[in-house]
Design a protein around this motif. Structure first.
Motif, PDB file in Angstrom:
ATOM      1  N   ALA A 125       0.821  -1.212   0.000  1.00  0.00           N
ATOM      2  CA  ALA A 125       0.000   0.000   0.000  1.00  0.00           C
ATOM      3  C   ALA A 125       0.856   1.263   0.000  1.00  0.00           C
ATOM      4  O   ALA A 125       0.544   2.233  -0.711  1.00  0.00           O
ATOM      5  CB  ALA A 125      -0.934  -0.006   1.212  1.00  0.00           C
ATOM      6  N   ILE A 126       1.948   1.269   0.767  1.00  0.00           N
ATOM      7  CA  ILE A 126       2.772   2.476   0.824  1.00  0.00           C
ATOM      8  C   ILE A 126       3.640   2.607  -0.413  1.00  0.00           C
ATOM      9  O   ILE A 126       3.827   3.699  -0.952  1.00  0.00           O
ATOM     10  CB  ILE A 126       3.607   2.514   2.125  1.00  0.00           C
ATOM     11  N   SER A 127       4.168   1.475  -0.920  1.00  0.00           N
ATOM     12  CA  SER A 127       5.025   1.550  -2.108  1.00  0.00           C
ATOM     13  C   SER A 127       4.233   1.954  -3.342  1.00  0.00           C
ATOM     14  O   SER A 127       4.770   2.549  -4.279  1.00  0.00           O
ATOM     15  CB  SER A 127       5.742   0.218  -2.340  1.00  0.00           C
ATOM     16  N   GLN A 128       2.923   1.645  -3.365  1.00  0.00           N
ATOM     17  CA  GLN A 128       2.078   2.025  -4.491  1.00  0.00           C
ATOM     18  C   GLN A 128       1.838   3.531  -4.526  1.00  0.00           C
ATOM     19  O   GLN A 128       1.523   4.096  -5.579  1.00  0.00           O
ATOM     20  CB  GLN A 128       0.720   1.311  -4.382  1.00  0.00           C
ATOM     21  N   ARG A 129       1.988   4.187  -3.378  1.00  0.00           N
ATOM     22  CA  ARG A 129       1.635   5.612  -3.291  1.00  0.00           C
ATOM     23  C   ARG A 129       2.842   6.533  -3.167  1.00  0.00           C
ATOM     24  O   ARG A 129       2.759   7.689  -3.585  1.00  0.00           O
ATOM     25  CB  ARG A 129       0.676   5.809  -2.113  1.00  0.00           C
ATOM     26  N   VAL A 130       3.905   6.062  -2.555  1.00  0.00           N
ATOM     27  CA  VAL A 130       5.115   6.888  -2.435  1.00  0.00           C
ATOM     28  C   VAL A 130       6.039   6.519  -3.592  1.00  0.00           C
ATOM     29  O   VAL A 130       7.028   5.792  -3.440  1.00  0.00           O
ATOM     30  CB  VAL A 130       5.798   6.675  -1.068  1.00  0.00           C
ATOM     31  N   ARG A 131       5.706   7.018  -4.746  1.00  0.00           N
ATOM     32  CA  ARG A 131       6.485   6.729  -5.949  1.00  0.00           C
ATOM     33  C   ARG A 131       6.105   7.727  -7.036  1.00  0.00           C
ATOM     34  O   ARG A 131       5.053   8.376  -6.974  1.00  0.00           O
ATOM     35  CB  ARG A 131       6.220   5.309  -6.450  1.00  0.00           C
ATOM     36  N   GLY A 132       6.979   7.831  -8.042  1.00  0.00           N
ATOM     37  CA  GLY A 132       6.696   8.712  -9.165  1.00  0.00           C
ATOM     38  C   GLY A 132       6.584  10.169  -8.741  1.00  0.00           C
ATOM     39  O   GLY A 132       7.282  10.635  -7.850  1.00  0.00           O
ATOM     40  N   SER A 133       5.677  10.895  -9.368  1.00  0.00           N
ATOM     41  CA  SER A 133       5.472  12.311  -9.085  1.00  0.00           C
ATOM     42  C   SER A 133       4.213  12.495  -8.252  1.00  0.00           C
ATOM     43  O   SER A 133       3.130  12.041  -8.634  1.00  0.00           O
ATOM     44  CB  SER A 133       5.351  13.101 -10.392  1.00  0.00           C
ATOM     45  N   VAL A 134       4.351  13.135  -7.097  1.00  0.00           N
ATOM     46  CA  VAL A 134       3.198  13.414  -6.238  1.00  0.00           C
ATOM     47  C   VAL A 134       3.212  14.904  -5.888  1.00  0.00           C
ATOM     48  O   VAL A 134       4.266  15.525  -5.781  1.00  0.00           O
ATOM     49  CB  VAL A 134       3.212  12.568  -4.943  1.00  0.00           C
ATOM     50  N   ASP A 135       2.009  15.467  -5.760  1.00  0.00           N
ATOM     51  CA  ASP A 135       1.898  16.847  -5.303  1.00  0.00           C
ATOM     52  C   ASP A 135       2.249  16.900  -3.826  1.00  0.00           C
ATOM     53  O   ASP A 135       1.865  16.008  -3.054  1.00  0.00           O
ATOM     54  CB  ASP A 135       0.477  17.372  -5.508  1.00  0.00           C
ATOM     55  N   VAL A 136       2.951  17.948  -3.413  1.00  0.00           N
ATOM     56  CA  VAL A 136       3.364  18.054  -2.014  1.00  0.00           C
ATOM     57  C   VAL A 136       3.012  19.432  -1.483  1.00  0.00           C
ATOM     58  O   VAL A 136       3.233  20.458  -2.129  1.00  0.00           O
ATOM     59  CB  VAL A 136       4.879  17.767  -1.867  1.00  0.00           C
ATOM     60  N   ASN A 137       2.403  19.441  -0.300  1.00  0.00           N
ATOM     61  CA  ASN A 137       2.087  20.676   0.411  1.00  0.00           C
ATOM     62  C   ASN A 137       2.712  20.591   1.794  1.00  0.00           C
ATOM     63  O   ASN A 137       2.494  19.619   2.529  1.00  0.00           O
ATOM     64  CB  ASN A 137       0.567  20.863   0.539  1.00  0.00           C
ATOM     65  N   LEU A 138       3.479  21.583   2.155  1.00  0.00           N
ATOM     66  CA  LEU A 138       4.201  21.597   3.418  1.00  0.00           C
ATOM     67  C   LEU A 138       3.784  22.837   4.193  1.00  0.00           C
ATOM     68  O   LEU A 138       3.911  23.961   3.695  1.00  0.00           O
ATOM     69  CB  LEU A 138       5.708  21.609   3.146  1.00  0.00           C
ATOM     70  N   LEU A 139       3.259  22.630   5.397  1.00  0.00           N
ATOM     71  CA  LEU A 139       2.769  23.735   6.209  1.00  0.00           C
ATOM     72  C   LEU A 139       3.556  23.781   7.503  1.00  0.00           C
ATOM     73  O   LEU A 139       3.543  22.812   8.277  1.00  0.00           O
ATOM     74  CB  LEU A 139       1.274  23.569   6.497  1.00  0.00           C
ATOM     75  N   ALA A 140       4.258  24.878   7.735  1.00  0.00           N
ATOM     76  CA  ALA A 140       5.035  25.044   8.962  1.00  0.00           C
ATOM     77  C   ALA A 140       4.176  25.758   9.996  1.00  0.00           C
ATOM     78  O   ALA A 140       3.692  26.858   9.762  1.00  0.00           O
ATOM     79  CB  ALA A 140       6.303  25.848   8.676  1.00  0.00           C
ATOM     80  N   ARG A 141       4.014  25.111  11.147  1.00  0.00           N
ATOM     81  CA  ARG A 141       3.207  25.685  12.228  1.00  0.00           C
ATOM     82  C   ARG A 141       4.046  25.770  13.488  1.00  0.00           C
ATOM     83  O   ARG A 141       5.065  25.114  13.610  1.00  0.00           O
ATOM     84  CB  ARG A 141       1.968  24.813  12.487  1.00  0.00           C
ATOM     85  N   ASP A 142       3.555  26.576  14.453  1.00  0.00           N
ATOM     86  CA  ASP A 142       4.304  26.766  15.687  1.00  0.00           C
ATOM     87  C   ASP A 142       4.416  25.480  16.491  1.00  0.00           C
ATOM     88  O   ASP A 142       5.440  25.213  17.109  1.00  0.00           O
ATOM     89  CB  ASP A 142       3.643  27.856  16.550  1.00  0.00           C
ATOM     90  N   ASN A 143       3.363  24.657  16.507  1.00  0.00           N
ATOM     91  CA  ASN A 143       3.395  23.446  17.343  1.00  0.00           C
ATOM     92  C   ASN A 143       3.917  22.236  16.580  1.00  0.00           C
ATOM     93  O   ASN A 143       4.829  21.553  17.044  1.00  0.00           O
ATOM     94  CB  ASN A 143       2.005  23.154  17.915  1.00  0.00           C
ATOM     95  N   ALA A 144       3.380  21.948  15.410  1.00  0.00           N
ATOM     96  CA  ALA A 144       3.835  20.783  14.637  1.00  0.00           C
ATOM     97  C   ALA A 144       3.567  21.032  13.156  1.00  0.00           C
ATOM     98  O   ALA A 144       2.424  21.293  12.768  1.00  0.00           O
ATOM     99  CB  ALA A 144       3.113  19.525  15.104  1.00  0.00           C
ATOM    100  N   PRO A 145       4.595  20.948  12.315  1.00  0.00           N
ATOM    101  CA  PRO A 145       4.371  21.121  10.876  1.00  0.00           C
ATOM    102  C   PRO A 145       3.625  19.930  10.295  1.00  0.00           C
ATOM    103  O   PRO A 145       3.610  18.841  10.880  1.00  0.00           O
ATOM    104  CB  PRO A 145       5.792  21.221  10.312  1.00  0.00           C
TER     105      PRO A 145
END
Length: 270
Positions: A125-145
């Motif tokens: 399940a994880i190898s099927q999804r963490v591969r190729g090109s994926v959109d990524v959104n990264l949000l930095a917050r004070d408590n936990a990004p």
């Protein structure tokens, strides 16, 4: 009865290929970070990213990704490599980030048999999804990004950032190898006269993973190795990261040890 597991040549190779993160930690913010920028990439490397939610394109929870509730799937980033942690097999790949996309190279995996069907399904399940090109959104917050990956078929994986040891202790640690004796011994610290401590000595290895030099003296370790759980009767050689503690308490240690990998294990029979 004895069994041994030796991983030193691979471990030392990994040391040489994975550079430490040395830049200062970016200040927390509530604004989204562009993963293609140096700040965004540094933020990726400063946290362990633990899977907190996963839904498919129809809004259904992806149960197969949560086979280990006590050990959520985790992504770790070095400057050049992504590693999947807490699946059945160890998996990793090269990666790049560009214009909001995470490009993941071919995934390399160990070939350990997964006797638990749920763990075998987790690997897939994880190898099927963490591969190729994926959109990524990264949000930095004070408590936990937070980190969100969206696959090309619409699956959305959400991760919460947990600071790495380098982030928590303000810089890169020093790699060291400690041999841990099978049995613990009384501590020699005056504040814990009745406590039991690990008996350890420092070990040294050359670039080929062969023992070199003279091991250090055996001595009680009057503190824990973060992330390490000792089993009586098992002798281990562990790779640790040793960090200097800034402004340690008067009666506390000036350094701390964080487990990086168990590289040799031996069961010592009676």
């Amino acid at each position: 009865m004895k069994y041994r597991m030796l991983l030193l040549p691979l471990v030392l190779a990994a040391c040489a290929q994975t550079p430490e993160v040395t830049a200062p930690a970016p200040s927390a913010t509530t604004a989204a970070a562009n993963p293609a920028s140096s700040t965004g990439t540094e933020l990726l490397t400063r946290y362990h990213w633990q899977l907190s939610n996963a839904i498919d394109s129809n809004g259904n929870h992806i149960d197969a990704l949560f086979a280990r509730p006590d050990k959520p799937v985790q992504l770790d980033f070095s400057p050049y490599r992504i590693t999947v942690v807490n699946s059945c097999n160890s998996m990793g790949a090269g990666y790049t980030v560009r214009k909001g996309h995470l490009q993941i190279g071919p995934m390399v995996s160990t070939m350990m048999a997964c006797h638990d069907a749920a763990l075998a399904a987790l690997d897939d399940a994880i190898s099927q999804r963490v591969r190729g090109s994926v959109d990524v959104n990264l949000l930095a917050r004070d408590n936990a990004p937070s980190l969100q990956l969206v696959t090309d078929n619409g699956d959305t994986l959400s991760f919460t950032g947990v600071p790495t040891a380098e982030t928590r202790y303000g810089g890169p640690g020093q790699i060291a190898f400690l041999e841990v004796a099978p049995q613990s011994v009384p501590c020699n610290h005056p504040l814990t006269p009745d406590a039991q401590c690990l008996l350890v000595r420092e070990r040294f290895f050359d670039e080929q993973g062969l023992a070199s030099g003279t091991p250090g003296p055996w001595q009680p370790l009057n503190q824990n190795i973060e992330g390490y759980t000792h089993t009586p009767g098992i002798r281990n050689v562990v790779r640790v990261k040793r960090f200097t503690i800034k402004n340690p308490p008067a009666d506390g240690p000036s350094v701390t040890y964080v487990l990086d990998l168990v590289v040799e294990s031996e069961k010592v029979g009676q």
